[in-house]
Design a protein around this motif. Structure first.
Motif, PDB file in Angstrom:
ATOM      1  N   SER A  55     -58.589 -61.104 -70.334  1.00  0.00           N
ATOM      2  CA  SER A  55     -59.140 -61.962 -71.380  1.00  0.00           C
ATOM      3  C   SER A  55     -60.638 -61.733 -71.562  1.00  0.00           C
ATOM      4  O   SER A  55     -61.211 -62.161 -72.543  1.00  0.00           O
ATOM      5  N   LYS A  56     -61.252 -61.033 -70.621  1.00  0.00           N
ATOM      6  CA  LYS A  56     -62.674 -60.725 -70.717  1.00  0.00           C
ATOM      7  C   LYS A  56     -62.864 -59.431 -71.501  1.00  0.00           C
ATOM      8  O   LYS A  56     -62.025 -58.541 -71.445  1.00  0.00           O
ATOM      9  N   PRO A  57     -63.974 -59.305 -72.216  1.00  0.00           N
ATOM     10  CA  PRO A  57     -64.245 -58.035 -72.907  1.00  0.00           C
ATOM     11  C   PRO A  57     -64.349 -56.888 -71.903  1.00  0.00           C
ATOM     12  O   PRO A  57     -64.785 -57.076 -70.764  1.00  0.00           O
ATOM     13  N   LEU A  58     -63.942 -55.717 -72.335  1.00  0.00           N
ATOM     14  CA  LEU A  58     -63.953 -54.544 -71.466  1.00  0.00           C
ATOM     15  C   LEU A  58     -65.337 -54.301 -70.878  1.00  0.00           C
ATOM     16  O   LEU A  58     -65.474 -54.001 -69.697  1.00  0.00           O
ATOM     17  N   ARG A  59     -66.367 -54.456 -71.682  1.00  0.00           N
ATOM     18  CA  ARG A  59     -67.726 -54.153 -71.235  1.00  0.00           C
ATOM     19  C   ARG A  59     -68.196 -55.050 -70.096  1.00  0.00           C
ATOM     20  O   ARG A  59     -69.138 -54.722 -69.391  1.00  0.00           O
ATOM     21  N   THR A  60     -67.525 -56.180 -69.880  1.00  0.00           N
ATOM     22  CA  THR A  60     -67.925 -57.080 -68.800  1.00  0.00           C
ATOM     23  C   THR A  60     -67.132 -56.840 -67.517  1.00  0.00           C
ATOM     24  O   THR A  60     -67.437 -57.448 -66.496  1.00  0.00           O
ATOM     25  N   GLN A  61     -66.137 -55.975 -67.570  1.00  0.00           N
ATOM     26  CA  GLN A  61     -65.373 -55.640 -66.367  1.00  0.00           C
ATOM     27  C   GLN A  61     -66.269 -54.821 -65.431  1.00  0.00           C
ATOM     28  O   GLN A  61     -67.070 -54.006 -65.880  1.00  0.00           O
ATOM     29  N   ALA A  62     -66.110 -55.020 -64.146  1.00  0.00           N
ATOM     30  CA  ALA A  62     -66.973 -54.352 -63.162  1.00  0.00           C
ATOM     31  C   ALA A  62     -66.904 -52.831 -63.270  1.00  0.00           C
ATOM     32  O   ALA A  62     -67.914 -52.147 -63.109  1.00  0.00           O
ATOM     33  N   PHE A  63     -65.737 -52.292 -63.570  1.00  0.00           N
ATOM     34  CA  PHE A  63     -65.585 -50.839 -63.645  1.00  0.00           C
ATOM     35  C   PHE A  63     -66.044 -50.261 -64.976  1.00  0.00           C
ATOM     36  O   PHE A  63     -66.149 -49.040 -65.106  1.00  0.00           O
ATOM     37  N   ALA A  64     -66.308 -51.113 -65.959  1.00  0.00           N
ATOM     38  CA  ALA A  64     -66.597 -50.624 -67.306  1.00  0.00           C
ATOM     39  C   ALA A  64     -67.915 -51.138 -67.867  1.00  0.00           C
ATOM     40  O   ALA A  64     -68.085 -51.208 -69.080  1.00  0.00           O
ATOM     41  N   THR A  65     -68.847 -51.466 -67.005  1.00  0.00           N
ATOM     42  CA  THR A  65     -70.159 -51.874 -67.507  1.00  0.00           C
ATOM     43  C   THR A  65     -70.791 -50.676 -68.214  1.00  0.00           C
ATOM     44  O   THR A  65     -70.457 -49.525 -67.903  1.00  0.00           O
TER      45      THR A  65
ATOM     46  N   VAL B  32     -57.212 -43.833 -71.203  1.00  0.00           N
ATOM     47  CA  VAL B  32     -57.692 -44.498 -72.400  1.00  0.00           C
ATOM     48  C   VAL B  32     -56.552 -45.262 -73.059  1.00  0.00           C
ATOM     49  O   VAL B  32     -56.712 -46.408 -73.438  1.00  0.00           O
ATOM     50  N   THR B  33     -55.397 -44.631 -73.168  1.00  0.00           N
ATOM     51  CA  THR B  33     -54.258 -45.279 -73.795  1.00  0.00           C
ATOM     52  C   THR B  33     -53.830 -46.508 -73.008  1.00  0.00           C
ATOM     53  O   THR B  33     -53.498 -47.534 -73.593  1.00  0.00           O
ATOM     54  N   ALA B  34     -53.855 -46.417 -71.684  1.00  0.00           N
ATOM     55  CA  ALA B  34     -53.476 -47.558 -70.855  1.00  0.00           C
ATOM     56  C   ALA B  34     -54.438 -48.721 -71.051  1.00  0.00           C
ATOM     57  O   ALA B  34     -54.019 -49.876 -71.117  1.00  0.00           O
ATOM     58  N   VAL B  35     -55.723 -48.426 -71.154  1.00  0.00           N
ATOM     59  CA  VAL B  35     -56.714 -49.480 -71.366  1.00  0.00           C
ATOM     60  C   VAL B  35     -56.513 -50.108 -72.734  1.00  0.00           C
ATOM     61  O   VAL B  35     -56.519 -51.324 -72.879  1.00  0.00           O
ATOM     62  N   LYS B  36     -56.295 -49.274 -73.757  1.00  0.00           N
ATOM     63  CA  LYS B  36     -56.061 -49.797 -75.102  1.00  0.00           C
ATOM     64  C   LYS B  36     -54.828 -50.687 -75.133  1.00  0.00           C
ATOM     65  O   LYS B  36     -54.835 -51.756 -75.721  1.00  0.00           O
ATOM     66  N   GLY B  37     -53.761 -50.224 -74.489  1.00  0.00           N
ATOM     67  CA  GLY B  37     -52.521 -50.989 -74.474  1.00  0.00           C
ATOM     68  C   GLY B  37     -52.689 -52.318 -73.772  1.00  0.00           C
ATOM     69  O   GLY B  37     -52.204 -53.347 -74.229  1.00  0.00           O
ATOM     70  N   ALA B  38     -53.382 -52.309 -72.663  1.00  0.00           N
ATOM     71  CA  ALA B  38     -53.600 -53.544 -71.920  1.00  0.00           C
ATOM     72  C   ALA B  38     -54.467 -54.518 -72.702  1.00  0.00           C
ATOM     73  O   ALA B  38     -54.239 -55.724 -72.689  1.00  0.00           O
ATOM     74  N   LEU B  39     -55.446 -53.987 -73.413  1.00  0.00           N
ATOM     75  CA  LEU B  39     -56.338 -54.853 -74.179  1.00  0.00           C
ATOM     76  C   LEU B  39     -55.671 -55.415 -75.422  1.00  0.00           C
ATOM     77  O   LEU B  39     -55.954 -56.529 -75.845  1.00  0.00           O
ATOM     78  N   SER B  40     -54.779 -54.635 -76.019  1.00  0.00           N
ATOM     79  CA  SER B  40     -54.194 -55.070 -77.281  1.00  0.00           C
ATOM     80  C   SER B  40     -52.872 -55.795 -77.121  1.00  0.00           C
ATOM     81  O   SER B  40     -52.378 -56.380 -78.074  1.00  0.00           O
ATOM     82  N   SER B  41     -52.275 -55.770 -75.935  1.00  0.00           N
ATOM     83  CA  SER B  41     -50.978 -56.429 -75.776  1.00  0.00           C
ATOM     84  C   SER B  41     -51.151 -57.934 -75.910  1.00  0.00           C
ATOM     85  O   SER B  41     -51.999 -58.533 -75.288  1.00  0.00           O
TER      86      SER B  41
ATOM     87  N   LYS C   8     -66.516 -47.435 -79.329  1.00  0.00           N
ATOM     88  CA  LYS C   8     -66.963 -48.044 -80.589  1.00  0.00           C
ATOM     89  C   LYS C   8     -66.337 -49.413 -80.806  1.00  0.00           C
ATOM     90  O   LYS C   8     -66.977 -50.314 -81.347  1.00  0.00           O
ATOM     91  N   SER C   9     -65.096 -49.581 -80.367  1.00  0.00           N
ATOM     92  CA  SER C   9     -64.417 -50.853 -80.600  1.00  0.00           C
ATOM     93  C   SER C   9     -64.764 -51.922 -79.565  1.00  0.00           C
ATOM     94  O   SER C   9     -64.632 -53.109 -79.846  1.00  0.00           O
ATOM     95  N   GLU C  10     -65.221 -51.524 -78.392  1.00  0.00           N
ATOM     96  CA  GLU C  10     -65.421 -52.478 -77.303  1.00  0.00           C
ATOM     97  C   GLU C  10     -66.877 -52.725 -76.911  1.00  0.00           C
ATOM     98  O   GLU C  10     -67.153 -53.664 -76.175  1.00  0.00           O
ATOM     99  N   TYR C  11     -67.789 -51.880 -77.368  1.00  0.00           N
ATOM    100  CA  TYR C  11     -69.178 -51.976 -76.923  1.00  0.00           C
ATOM    101  C   TYR C  11     -70.118 -52.167 -78.104  1.00  0.00           C
ATOM    102  O   TYR C  11     -69.841 -51.721 -79.214  1.00  0.00           O
ATOM    103  N   SER C  12     -71.253 -52.791 -77.831  1.00  0.00           N
ATOM    104  CA  SER C  12     -72.259 -53.023 -78.870  1.00  0.00           C
ATOM    105  C   SER C  12     -73.046 -51.736 -79.127  1.00  0.00           C
ATOM    106  O   SER C  12     -72.973 -50.778 -78.357  1.00  0.00           O
ATOM    107  N   VAL C  13     -73.834 -51.751 -80.192  1.00  0.00           N
ATOM    108  CA  VAL C  13     -74.667 -50.596 -80.534  1.00  0.00           C
ATOM    109  C   VAL C  13     -75.654 -50.307 -79.398  1.00  0.00           C
ATOM    110  O   VAL C  13     -75.883 -49.146 -79.045  1.00  0.00           O
ATOM    111  N   GLU C  14     -76.206 -51.354 -78.815  1.00  0.00           N
ATOM    112  CA  GLU C  14     -77.140 -51.176 -77.702  1.00  0.00           C
ATOM    113  C   GLU C  14     -76.440 -50.534 -76.504  1.00  0.00           C
ATOM    114  O   GLU C  14     -76.998 -49.654 -75.841  1.00  0.00           O
ATOM    115  N   ASP C  15     -75.211 -50.984 -76.229  1.00  0.00           N
ATOM    116  CA  ASP C  15     -74.442 -50.400 -75.126  1.00  0.00           C
ATOM    117  C   ASP C  15     -74.152 -48.927 -75.390  1.00  0.00           C
ATOM    118  O   ASP C  15     -74.238 -48.096 -74.485  1.00  0.00           O
TER     119      ASP C  15
END
Length: 118
Positions: free
Chosen positions: A22-32, A1-10, A91-98
């Motif tokens: 540059s793509k949102p996490l929810r659109t990554q193949a591993f994180a749908t 989790v920390t690695a993903v946060k760091g990569a997204l926020s760097s 909560k920070s990367e996904y919509s309410v529906e997700d």
């Protein structure tokens, strides 16, 4: 989790517009949302099925309930901390529906479940 946060926020200047970061996490193949929901379900199943077996073995060897509680406390704390981090990331990367698709239990529900195991 920390690695993903760091990569997204760097704020790296080397990041290219078409890079995976540059793509949102929810659109990554591993994180749908469906893949995350599957992972959440597997972890929940492990907590419900495998953790009680481990605790039963602990009870077999340690008769004193306070000793078992002391030994289980850091395990429980680690599970709850990881769950909290995942919850915050979702909560920070996904919509309410997700989030409804993912169906992650609340920290309080998980804590109640873990408390009931001892």
């Amino acid at each position: 989790v920390t690695a993903v946060k760091g990569a997204l926020s760097s704020g790296s200047q080397e990041r290219k517009p078409d890079s995976a970061l540059s793509k949102p996490l929810r659109t990554q193949a591993f994180a749908t949302p469906d893949k995350v929901a599957e992972l959440v379900q597997k972890v929940g199943a492990a907590i419900q099925q495998e953790l009680p077996v481990v605790l039963a073995k602990l009870k077999l060897y340690l008769q004193n309930p306070s000793t078992r509680t002391i030994l289980f406390k850091p395990i429980k704390a680690n599970i709850l901390e990881a769950h909290s981090q995942v919850h915050a990331l979702l909560k920070s990367e996904y919509s309410v529906e997700d989030l409804q698709i993912i169906n992650l239990k609340s920290v309080q529900d998980l804590q109640t479940r873990l408390d009931s195991l001892l």
